[in-house]
Design a protein around this motif. Sequence first.
Motif, PDB file in Angstrom:
ATOM      1  N   LEU A 186      16.129  20.791 -42.890  1.00 39.88           N
ATOM      2  CA  LEU A 186      16.180  20.582 -44.335  1.00 39.88           C
ATOM      3  C   LEU A 186      17.615  20.580 -44.857  1.00 39.88           C
ATOM      4  O   LEU A 186      17.933  19.886 -45.835  1.00 39.88           O
ATOM      5  CB  LEU A 186      15.360  21.659 -45.052  1.00 39.88           C
ATOM      6  CG  LEU A 186      13.838  21.570 -44.888  1.00 39.88           C
ATOM      7  CD1 LEU A 186      13.163  22.801 -45.490  1.00 39.88           C
ATOM      8  CD2 LEU A 186      13.285  20.299 -45.530  1.00 39.88           C
ATOM      9  N   SER A 187      18.472  21.351 -44.198  1.00 42.28           N
ATOM     10  CA  SER A 187      19.875  21.422 -44.626  1.00 42.28           C
ATOM     11  C   SER A 187      20.611  20.107 -44.380  1.00 42.28           C
ATOM     12  O   SER A 187      21.711  19.904 -44.906  1.00 42.28           O
ATOM     13  CB  SER A 187      20.588  22.563 -43.893  1.00 42.28           C
ATOM     14  OG  SER A 187      20.723  22.269 -42.511  1.00 42.28           O
ATOM     15  N   LYS A 188      20.015  19.221 -43.599  1.00 45.25           N
ATOM     16  CA  LYS A 188      20.646  17.937 -43.301  1.00 45.25           C
ATOM     17  C   LYS A 188      20.441  16.924 -44.426  1.00 45.25           C
ATOM     18  O   LYS A 188      21.141  15.909 -44.480  1.00 45.25           O
ATOM     19  CB  LYS A 188      20.100  17.384 -41.980  1.00 45.25           C
ATOM     20  CG  LYS A 188      20.410  18.252 -40.759  1.00 45.25           C
ATOM     21  CD  LYS A 188      19.792  17.680 -39.501  1.00 45.25           C
ATOM     22  CE  LYS A 188      19.992  18.614 -38.302  1.00 45.25           C
ATOM     23  NZ  LYS A 188      21.414  18.724 -37.925  1.00 45.25           N
ATOM     24  N   ILE A 189      19.478  17.190 -45.307  1.00 45.36           N
ATOM     25  CA  ILE A 189      19.207  16.240 -46.389  1.00 45.36           C
ATOM     26  C   ILE A 189      20.372  16.143 -47.383  1.00 45.36           C
ATOM     27  O   ILE A 189      20.807  15.033 -47.716  1.00 45.36           O
ATOM     28  CB  ILE A 189      17.888  16.596 -47.109  1.00 45.36           C
ATOM     29  CG1 ILE A 189      16.714  16.582 -46.125  1.00 45.36           C
ATOM     30  CG2 ILE A 189      17.639  15.618 -48.260  1.00 45.36           C
ATOM     31  CD1 ILE A 189      16.504  15.268 -45.422  1.00 45.36           C
ATOM     32  N   PRO A 190      20.920  17.267 -47.883  1.00 39.79           N
ATOM     33  CA  PRO A 190      22.088  17.144 -48.768  1.00 39.79           C
ATOM     34  C   PRO A 190      23.257  16.428 -48.090  1.00 39.79           C
ATOM     35  O   PRO A 190      23.990  15.671 -48.740  1.00 39.79           O
ATOM     36  CB  PRO A 190      22.431  18.603 -49.094  1.00 39.79           C
ATOM     37  CG  PRO A 190      21.137  19.334 -48.954  1.00 39.79           C
ATOM     38  CD  PRO A 190      20.455  18.677 -47.797  1.00 39.79           C
ATOM     39  N   LYS A 191      23.427  16.650 -46.776  1.00 41.43           N
ATOM     40  CA  LYS A 191      24.505  15.974 -46.046  1.00 41.43           C
ATOM     41  C   LYS A 191      24.246  14.480 -45.981  1.00 41.43           C
ATOM     42  O   LYS A 191      25.180  13.674 -46.045  1.00 41.43           O
ATOM     43  CB  LYS A 191      24.627  16.572 -44.642  1.00 41.43           C
ATOM     44  CG  LYS A 191      25.069  18.033 -44.628  1.00 41.43           C
ATOM     45  CD  LYS A 191      25.097  18.591 -43.219  1.00 41.43           C
ATOM     46  CE  LYS A 191      25.488  20.071 -43.233  1.00 41.43           C
ATOM     47  NZ  LYS A 191      25.467  20.674 -41.869  1.00 41.43           N
ATOM     48  N   ALA A 192      22.974  14.106 -45.847  1.00 34.72           N
ATOM     49  CA  ALA A 192      22.624  12.687 -45.831  1.00 34.72           C
ATOM     50  C   ALA A 192      22.953  12.043 -47.173  1.00 34.72           C
ATOM     51  O   ALA A 192      23.430  10.900 -47.231  1.00 34.72           O
ATOM     52  CB  ALA A 192      21.141  12.519 -45.499  1.00 34.72           C
ATOM     53  N   TYR A 193      22.700  12.762 -48.261  1.00 38.70           N
ATOM     54  CA  TYR A 193      23.023  12.242 -49.592  1.00 38.70           C
ATOM     55  C   TYR A 193      24.531  12.119 -49.786  1.00 38.70           C
ATOM     56  O   TYR A 193      25.019  11.208 -50.465  1.00 38.70           O
ATOM     57  CB  TYR A 193      22.408  13.131 -50.675  1.00 38.70           C
ATOM     58  CG  TYR A 193      21.024  12.685 -51.064  1.00 38.70           C
ATOM     59  CD1 TYR A 193      20.830  11.673 -51.994  1.00 38.70           C
ATOM     60  CD2 TYR A 193      19.896  13.262 -50.473  1.00 38.70           C
ATOM     61  CE1 TYR A 193      19.560  11.242 -52.340  1.00 38.70           C
ATOM     62  CE2 TYR A 193      18.619  12.836 -50.806  1.00 38.70           C
ATOM     63  CZ  TYR A 193      18.459  11.826 -51.741  1.00 38.70           C
ATOM     64  OH  TYR A 193      17.211  11.382 -52.070  1.00 38.70           O
ATOM     65  N   GLU A 194      25.272  13.026 -49.185  1.00 40.09           N
ATOM     66  CA  GLU A 194      26.734  12.943 -49.263  1.00 40.09           C
ATOM     67  C   GLU A 194      27.228  11.666 -48.584  1.00 40.09           C
ATOM     68  O   GLU A 194      28.112  10.973 -49.101  1.00 40.09           O
ATOM     69  CB  GLU A 194      27.349  14.172 -48.596  1.00 40.09           C
ATOM     70  CG  GLU A 194      28.854  14.254 -48.719  1.00 40.09           C
ATOM     71  CD  GLU A 194      29.424  15.516 -48.101  1.00 40.09           C
ATOM     72  OE1 GLU A 194      30.646  15.550 -47.859  1.00 40.09           O
ATOM     73  OE2 GLU A 194      28.659  16.466 -47.859  1.00 40.09           O
ATOM     74  N   ARG A 195      26.635  11.340 -47.438  1.00 38.76           N
ATOM     75  CA  ARG A 195      27.002  10.120 -46.729  1.00 38.76           C
ATOM     76  C   ARG A 195      26.552   8.879 -47.514  1.00 38.76           C
ATOM     77  O   ARG A 195      27.249   7.867 -47.556  1.00 38.76           O
ATOM     78  CB  ARG A 195      26.374  10.121 -45.329  1.00 38.76           C
ATOM     79  CG  ARG A 195      26.946  11.199 -44.408  1.00 38.76           C
ATOM     80  CD  ARG A 195      26.059  11.402 -43.188  1.00 38.76           C
ATOM     81  NE  ARG A 195      26.106  10.265 -42.298  1.00 38.76           N
ATOM     82  CZ  ARG A 195      26.829  10.200 -41.182  1.00 38.76           C
ATOM     83  NH1 ARG A 195      27.590  11.237 -40.843  1.00 38.76           N
ATOM     84  NH2 ARG A 195      26.791   9.138 -40.414  1.00 38.76           N
ATOM     85  N   LEU A 196      25.381   8.968 -48.148  1.00 36.84           N
ATOM     86  CA  LEU A 196      24.878   7.848 -48.942  1.00 36.84           C
ATOM     87  C   LEU A 196      25.800   7.568 -50.126  1.00 36.84           C
ATOM     88  O   LEU A 196      26.054   6.412 -50.460  1.00 36.84           O
ATOM     89  CB  LEU A 196      23.456   8.137 -49.433  1.00 36.84           C
ATOM     90  CG  LEU A 196      22.817   7.070 -50.318  1.00 36.84           C
ATOM     91  CD1 LEU A 196      22.638   5.763 -49.551  1.00 36.84           C
ATOM     92  CD2 LEU A 196      21.469   7.559 -50.870  1.00 36.84           C
ATOM     93  N   SER A 197      26.287   8.640 -50.766  1.00 38.65           N
ATOM     94  CA  SER A 197      27.144   8.466 -51.942  1.00 38.65           C
ATOM     95  C   SER A 197      28.473   7.812 -51.585  1.00 38.65           C
ATOM     96  O   SER A 197      29.103   7.178 -52.438  1.00 38.65           O
ATOM     97  CB  SER A 197      27.388   9.814 -52.624  1.00 38.65           C
ATOM     98  OG  SER A 197      28.159  10.680 -51.803  1.00 38.65           O
ATOM     99  N   ALA A 198      28.900   7.957 -50.335  1.00 37.07           N
ATOM    100  CA  ALA A 198      30.124   7.300 -49.904  1.00 37.07           C
ATOM    101  C   ALA A 198      29.925   5.784 -49.850  1.00 37.07           C
ATOM    102  O   ALA A 198      30.864   5.007 -50.052  1.00 37.07           O
ATOM    103  CB  ALA A 198      30.542   7.819 -48.523  1.00 37.07           C
ATOM    104  N   LYS A 199      28.683   5.384 -49.626  1.00 41.51           N
ATOM    105  CA  LYS A 199      28.334   3.961 -49.555  1.00 41.51           C
ATOM    106  C   LYS A 199      27.957   3.430 -50.933  1.00 41.51           C
ATOM    107  O   LYS A 199      28.314   2.311 -51.295  1.00 41.51           O
ATOM    108  CB  LYS A 199      27.175   3.780 -48.578  1.00 41.51           C
ATOM    109  CG  LYS A 199      26.845   2.351 -48.233  1.00 41.51           C
ATOM    110  CD  LYS A 199      25.783   2.316 -47.132  1.00 41.51           C
ATOM    111  CE  LYS A 199      25.447   0.899 -46.717  1.00 41.51           C
ATOM    112  NZ  LYS A 199      24.426   0.889 -45.624  1.00 41.51           N
TER     113      LYS A 199
END
Length: 378
Positions: A186-199
């Motif tokens: 579950l802690s990987k979801i905020p990190k995924a959003y961080e990567r998405l926001s870079a795009k």
Amino acid sequence: MSKNKAKYKKLSWAYQFKRLLWLLTVPLSLMLIKLAASHPQRTEEIYSRSIYPVLRRIFISVNSCVPFSLAELLIFSAAALIAISTVVLFIRLLLRRTKPVVFFKHVVTLAIAAAMLFNSFYLLWGFNFMRPDVAELMGLNVENRPLDQLEELCYTLLSDAEELRATVFEDENGVYAFNGERKDYLSKIPKAYERLSAKYPLFDGDVGMAKELFTSELFSRFGISGIYIPYTFEPNINIDQPPLLILSNAAHETAHQLGFSKENEANFIAYLACSESDDPCVRYSGTILALIHCANKLNANDRQAYYELYSSYSAGIKRDLENYNKYWNAYTSSTSKAVDKINDSYLKFNSQTSGTKSYGEVVDLLLAYFYGSTSTAD
């Protein structure tokens, strides 16, 4: 005025009826909601991109310090308090141990509290329903597309899912499972959003980790896989359900936390976020979410094409889907159907005219994303 006179005044019928004037804040809110809906761009600028991010940042800084769901605790505590106090007062009224005005005061207080909850719902989050569609914000060209594009997209998603399925862990029954602590995933979801926001900078902003619901099995009885509570700014996830869609559901509720209220958009953003994760388990969950909705749409339009698609699913994916469906089929009841009707009405009230069917409208966004856009999100 003495304390006794003040107390007597507050227990008078006239004073209690005067308190009902607080309910006039509801029609005022409805007027503001209508105004926001008629000016989506201004709502985007003033609320979604200015006021809401500040509120979200403040609340997340508080609730992130608590490992459990504050919303769950508050909801069940408040429900118990209201139920017990109402029953006790009603019994005392029947036994003539309290005055009718005291019970009426209690009813008025509950009505005012409900009005304040309604108003604060929109102040804290609900105005995001009135922002422009994510397709417009991302420059996606949503339109009626030929069936062969939908079929092609299904096979593209299936290919991605097959590749990812070969890398994830499965349990003794050959079903997709977590290989470690659920909270680590579950802690990987905020990190995924961080990567998405870079795009896509549109999705930039603070997000917190989804909270695990202690009463998850109860939520399953209601047919709820996840829920976002705007009063505490917490995405909450049902952890009693099979792992297959837990991570994509967490990403869905996190999209709500980010300020995207519409269900089809939350599903779409969940897919985008999961696709950006560096963990194949997260990507697999997001891909399966998209595949399920696209395959359902294909089935509704061309059953033979759907059967051919499903026949090409790997044994592993079939086991995952059968296990998932078996779980939720066991919870199909009059209760879950009633909750679904409530959710349907809630969505329609908030400008999602398709109600609960809007979850499946993610397919239109996926087709636009894969087969054509007009510009890049900013």
